[in-house]
Design an enzyme around this catalytic site. Structure first.
Site, short mmCIF file in Angstrom:
data_model
loop_
_atom_site.label_atom_id
_atom_site.label_comp_id
_atom_site.label_asym_id
_atom_site.label_seq_id
_atom_site.Cartn_x
_atom_site.Cartn_y
_atom_site.Cartn_z
N ASP A 166 0.86 -1.18 0.00
CA ASP A 166 0.00 0.00 0.00
C ASP A 166 0.90 1.24 0.00
O ASP A 166 1.49 1.57 1.03
CB ASP A 166 -0.92 0.01 1.22
CG ASP A 166 -1.98 1.10 1.13
OD1 ASP A 166 -1.75 2.12 0.46
OD2 ASP A 166 -3.06 0.93 1.73
N ALA A 229 -13.51 -5.71 -3.76
CA ALA A 229 -13.33 -4.26 -3.87
C ALA A 229 -14.19 -3.70 -5.00
O ALA A 229 -15.23 -3.07 -4.76
CB ALA A 229 -11.87 -3.91 -4.07
N ARG A 230 -13.80 -3.95 -6.25
CA ARG A 230 -14.56 -3.54 -7.42
C ARG A 230 -14.20 -4.46 -8.57
O ARG A 230 -13.03 -4.77 -8.79
CB ARG A 230 -14.27 -2.08 -7.82
CG ARG A 230 -14.94 -1.02 -6.97
CD ARG A 230 -16.45 -1.03 -7.13
NE ARG A 230 -17.13 -0.01 -6.35
CZ ARG A 230 -17.57 -0.16 -5.11
NH1 ARG A 230 -17.35 -1.29 -4.48
NH2 ARG A 230 -18.23 0.81 -4.50
N ASP A 254 -17.13 -10.27 -5.29
CA ASP A 254 -18.39 -9.72 -4.79
C ASP A 254 -19.03 -8.80 -5.82
O ASP A 254 -20.07 -8.21 -5.56
CB ASP A 254 -18.12 -8.96 -3.49
CG ASP A 254 -19.35 -8.85 -2.60
OD1 ASP A 254 -20.24 -9.71 -2.71
OD2 ASP A 254 -19.41 -7.92 -1.78
N GLU A 259 -19.99 -11.88 -17.73
CA GLU A 259 -18.84 -12.63 -18.24
C GLU A 259 -18.17 -13.46 -17.14
O GLU A 259 -17.93 -14.65 -17.30
CB GLU A 259 -17.81 -11.69 -18.87
CG GLU A 259 -18.28 -10.96 -20.12
CD GLU A 259 -19.16 -9.76 -19.84
OE1 GLU A 259 -19.77 -9.23 -20.78
OE2 GLU A 259 -19.25 -9.34 -18.65
N HIS A 271 -22.61 -9.16 -4.21
CA HIS A 271 -22.31 -7.88 -3.55
C HIS A 271 -22.83 -7.86 -2.11
O HIS A 271 -23.64 -7.01 -1.73
CB HIS A 271 -22.89 -6.71 -4.34
CG HIS A 271 -22.28 -5.39 -3.96
ND1 HIS A 271 -22.72 -4.20 -4.50
CD2 HIS A 271 -21.29 -5.06 -3.09
CE1 HIS A 271 -22.02 -3.20 -3.98
NE2 HIS A 271 -21.14 -3.71 -3.12
N LEU A 272 -22.32 -8.78 -1.30
CA LEU A 272 -22.77 -8.92 0.08
C LEU A 272 -21.78 -8.35 1.09
O LEU A 272 -22.01 -8.46 2.30
CB LEU A 272 -22.99 -10.40 0.40
CG LEU A 272 -24.05 -11.13 -0.44
CD1 LEU A 272 -24.15 -12.59 0.00
CD2 LEU A 272 -25.40 -10.45 -0.34
N ALA A 274 -20.93 -5.52 2.51
CA ALA A 274 -21.41 -4.68 3.61
C ALA A 274 -22.86 -4.97 3.95
O ALA A 274 -23.50 -4.19 4.66
CB ALA A 274 -21.24 -3.21 3.25
#
Length: 378
Positions: A166, A229-230, A254, A259, A271-272, A274
């Site tokens: 990071d 993340a995305r 998530d 595809e 997309h669980l 949060a």
């Protein structure tokens, strides 16, 4: 009375932070503030009096940040509020990537629907769903923010070796890491060591598609990747090639697409990350408090498009100036008898707070070149 528009279902626990000076509705017009989760605002026509947008969550890809900044609209997010929920799902995703649990559960359901003797068929077929343990394996974490640090510490507690990368690692997060978590200087270093890789970084023009063919080539054969993340962080064509060749043994995401969901070796979660009552409450509480403090006091906390700045009240009137390239000295000179002041910049944008007991000519401050918006709070 402040008018608050909710663009998604926002936790009642969070909305309860706002007192009876706040009118809240999902049909509100001419709103002063917006509370939003995932609703897309890129085509939304911002009313002139809109002061701020609070995203109950971390990602802000659904909000036009530059357009908001140029309109004098402060955008907040809620970093860390949903971190534990995402951490827990990341741990589940690591196990799903390793043990073929999801595939095995689906297979058992299929055998049952076909009328098979489940006890007998399971013993014969279970070897197809075997996979390695996490203990002693190396987890590479790309991103060590609020979520990444929690995942690092939890994985270390499970007996994994943990390496992290990071370039923006804060002192606070570094100090919160368990001893033994290794920080590397580059992604190739991380890729070369990691049996598992988990992504915890924002999606922006610099990170979009960064898990590409070149990145896969730097990774171990049989690497397992978790992406909560995305989805856009991973190049779809490169992922398919890596899965087909065995370079990547499994990919858990998530953020599935048409595809990726169809690819062999992909476990697609809807997309669980949060989607826990605790996360939803925490995000809504933080978002509501940030909106209230900004509207009442002009304090900015956790903004993604303007600098953060808070200051205790020091005068009868508080002047809040959002600007882009404005002369700070000219702003100071336009406000008489300043008792206290503070200013911060972030990229091209600045934010200045000035407290005074004297009357303020807001129009004179607004006329300064580069000033985007002026608010005078009594």
């Amino acid at each position: 009375m402040y008018h608050i528009k909710t663009m998604n279902k926002i936790s009642k626990v969070g909305l309860a932070q706002l007192d009876d000076r706040f009118a809240i509705s999902d049909t509100m017009e001419q709103e002063d503030a917006i509370l939003v989760r995932s609703a897309k605002l890129h085509d939304y026509d911002f009313p002139a009096q809109l002061q701020c947008i609070a995203r109950a969550g971390a990602g802000v890809n659904n909000i036009p940040l530059d357009r908001a900044a140029d309109s004098g609209i402060v955008v907040f997010n809620t970093p860390g509020a949903n971190a534990n929920g995402v951490k827990e799902l990341t741990l589940a995703a690591l196990l799903l990537s390793s043990r073929k649990i999801a595939q095995g559960v689906t297979w058992v359901k299929e055998q049952s629907a076909a009328g098979e003797d489940i006890a007998a068929v399971v013993e014969k077929g279970k070897s197809a769903y075997a996979g390695p343990e996490l203990l002693g394996k190396t987890l590479g974490l790309v991103g060590l923010g609020a979520i990444g640090v929690l995942v690092a510490n939890a994985a270390a507690a499970l007996g994994m070796e943990v390496v992290g990368y990071d370039p923006f690692l804060s002192v606070k997060n570094a100090l919160n890491l368990y001893p033994g978590v290794e920080i590397v200087d580059s992604l190739p270093q991380l890729y070369a060591q990691a049996d598992y890789i988990s992504l915890h970084l924002p999606m922006n023009p610099n990170t979009k598609g960064s898990i590409n063919g070149e990145a896969f080539a730097s990774m171990k054969d049989g690497v397992r990747i978790v992406n909560l993340a995305r989805g856009e962080l991973v190049d779809t064509a490169a992922l398919k090639a890596a899965l087909d060749s065995g370079k990547c043994a499994a990919y858990v995401t998530d953020f599935p697409s048409s595809e990726t969901a169809a690819m062999e070796g992909v476990v697609a979660i809807p997309h669980l990350g949060a989607s826990t009552p605790e996360s939803e409450d925490n995000c809504a509480i933080m978002a509501a408090r940030q909106v209230q403090d900004y509207l009442d006091n002009g304090n900015i906390v956790n903004s993604v498009n303007y600098p953060n700045l808070t200051m205790a009240r020091g005068g009868k009137n508080r002047v809040c100036v959002l600007a882009k390239g404005a002369d700070a000295a000219a702003i100071m000179a336009a406000v008489p008898a300043v008792a206290a002041s503070a200013s911060q910049t972030k990229g091209d944008y600045s934010y200045t707070i000035l407290d005074t007991d004297a009357p303020v000519d807001a129009a004179a401050v607004s006329a300064i070149p580069g000033v985007v918006r002026v608010r005078v709070l009594g």
